[in-house]
Design a protein around this motif. Structure first.
Motif, PDB file in Angstrom:
ATOM      1  N   THR A 113      -8.623   9.713   2.919  1.00 21.56           N
ATOM      2  CA  THR A 113      -7.976   9.298   1.745  1.00 21.56           C
ATOM      3  C   THR A 113      -6.782  10.183   1.758  1.00 21.56           C
ATOM      4  N   THR A 114      -5.949  10.024   0.878  1.00 24.17           N
ATOM      5  CA  THR A 114      -4.542  10.655   0.794  1.00 24.17           C
ATOM      6  C   THR A 114      -4.764  12.122   0.549  1.00 24.17           C
ATOM      7  N   VAL A 115      -5.665  12.758  -0.367  1.00 30.39           N
ATOM      8  CA  VAL A 115      -5.824  13.941  -0.522  1.00 30.39           C
ATOM      9  C   VAL A 115      -6.191  14.656   0.542  1.00 30.39           C
ATOM     10  N   SER A 116      -7.073  14.079   1.466  1.00 28.65           N
ATOM     11  CA  SER A 116      -7.576  14.866   3.018  1.00 28.65           C
ATOM     12  C   SER A 116      -6.169  14.939   3.836  1.00 28.65           C
ATOM     13  N   ASP A 171       0.838  -1.252  -0.115  1.00 33.09           N
ATOM     14  CA  ASP A 171       0.013  -0.033  -0.004  1.00 33.09           C
ATOM     15  C   ASP A 171       0.983   1.054   0.098  1.00 33.09           C
ATOM     16  N   HIS A 172       1.058   1.857  -1.132  1.00 35.17           N
ATOM     17  CA  HIS A 172       1.859   2.932  -1.202  1.00 35.17           C
ATOM     18  C   HIS A 172       1.383   4.173  -0.606  1.00 35.17           C
ATOM     19  N   SER A 173       0.166   4.279  -0.511  1.00 33.83           N
ATOM     20  CA  SER A 173      -0.463   5.416   0.283  1.00 33.83           C
ATOM     21  C   SER A 173       0.471   5.655   1.631  1.00 33.83           C
ATOM     22  N   VAL A 174       0.219   4.613   2.551  1.00 35.22           N
ATOM     23  CA  VAL A 174       1.013   4.526   3.867  1.00 35.22           C
ATOM     24  C   VAL A 174       2.192   5.411   3.678  1.00 35.22           C
ATOM     25  N   ILE A 175       3.020   4.879   2.626  1.00 36.83           N
ATOM     26  CA  ILE A 175       4.508   5.661   2.728  1.00 36.83           C
ATOM     27  C   ILE A 175       4.277   7.201   2.476  1.00 36.83           C
ATOM     28  N   PHE A 192     -10.026   4.666  11.321  1.00 42.21           N
ATOM     29  CA  PHE A 192     -10.722   5.469  10.021  1.00 42.21           C
ATOM     30  C   PHE A 192      -9.743   6.207   9.380  1.00 42.21           C
ATOM     31  N   ARG A 193      -9.235   5.407   8.465  1.00 49.99           N
ATOM     32  CA  ARG A 193      -8.234   6.012   7.539  1.00 49.99           C
ATOM     33  C   ARG A 193      -9.176   7.014   6.423  1.00 49.99           C
ATOM     34  N   LEU A 253     -10.132   4.285  -1.930  1.00 53.77           N
ATOM     35  CA  LEU A 253     -10.237   3.990  -0.814  1.00 53.77           C
ATOM     36  C   LEU A 253     -11.124   2.734  -0.325  1.00 53.77           C
ATOM     37  N   LYS A 254     -12.226   2.709  -0.960  1.00 52.47           N
ATOM     38  CA  LYS A 254     -13.336   1.819  -0.918  1.00 52.47           C
ATOM     39  C   LYS A 254     -13.165   0.681  -1.325  1.00 52.47           C
ATOM     40  N   SER A 255     -12.181   0.593  -2.866  1.00 50.45           N
ATOM     41  CA  SER A 255     -11.805  -0.760  -3.016  1.00 50.45           C
ATOM     42  C   SER A 255     -10.816  -1.445  -2.267  1.00 50.45           C
TER      43      SER A 255
END
Length: 210
Positions: A58-61, A4-8, A55-56, A205-207
């Motif tokens: 989105t990256t944009v948020s 999950d690259h978003s975590v980075i 409650f993660r 995020l939903k997917s």
């Protein structure tokens, strides 16, 4: 297992915010004014960290939260009326005030994306006019509450220097109205420009959540 690259990205954002926070607390204009200015950002960052697993967002948020936190940390370090870059702009263009507070209130309109996400994920609201109206109303309500807190602090302390620095009005009797107007304009432009991008992030995020 797919990484999950978003975590980075989220970790990177946290490190940047933490670095600016550490910088801001080193010899600020005053520690009481620093605390008054950065307190909302500290609460926001702590809340984001505490709810990250359950409650993660989105990256944009998270990018928006990082930007807003950094804005407040800079304002806390210098005070909103003394940020050096905007002092230079003031002198170079012969302006009558330091406009960092105006700039910051305009960018605080970005917060509508975070508000929009919370409403879409935790309420029965769907995309459409009602979502737009309620999102803008909440954004303005938060802005108005902050202006009321500033006004009350001025009344309680009878206009002492600490409170004047906190207000950052710079002698403008319409400062609160300007702040609210710029927040509204920033909020409307943010929804207009970034809603589609936000929808894509929500879908991703939903997917991931299945």
């Amino acid at each position: 297992m797919k990484r999950d690259h978003s975590v980075i990205i989220h970790i990177f954002l946290f490190l940047v915010v933490a670095a600016v926070l550490i910088w801001s607390v080193i010899r600020p204009e005053g520690y009481l004014i620093w605390l008054a200015e950065v307190f909302p950002a500290l609460i926001l960052v702590i809340t984001v960290i505490a709810t990250y697993k359950k409650f993660r967002l989105t990256t944009v948020s998270y990018i928006i939260i990082a930007i807003l936190s950094i804005l407040m940390f800079i304002g806390g370090h210098y005070t909103y009326s003394k940020v050096p870059l905007f002092n230079w702009i003031k002198d170079h263009f012969d302006l009558n005030r330091n406009h960092y507070d105006r700039f910051a209130h305009f960018l605080k309109g970005l917060s509508v994306i975070v508000i929009r996400e919370i409403l879409l994920r935790l309420t029965s609201l769907n995309k459409g006019p009602w979502l737009v109206g309620i999102t803008l109303s909440i954004s303005l309500a938060i802005g108005a509450l902050y202006e009321i807190i500033e006004w009350l602090s001025f009344k309680v302390t009878k206009g002492k220097k600490l409170t004047e620095d906190f207000l950052g009005a710079q002698g403008d009797i319409w400062d609160a109205q300007w702040d609210m107007l710029l927040l509204l304009i920033g909020s409307m432009l943010t929804l207009l420009i970034f809603s589609k991008l936000h929808n894509r992030h929500l879908s991703k995020l939903k997917s991931k959540r299945g």
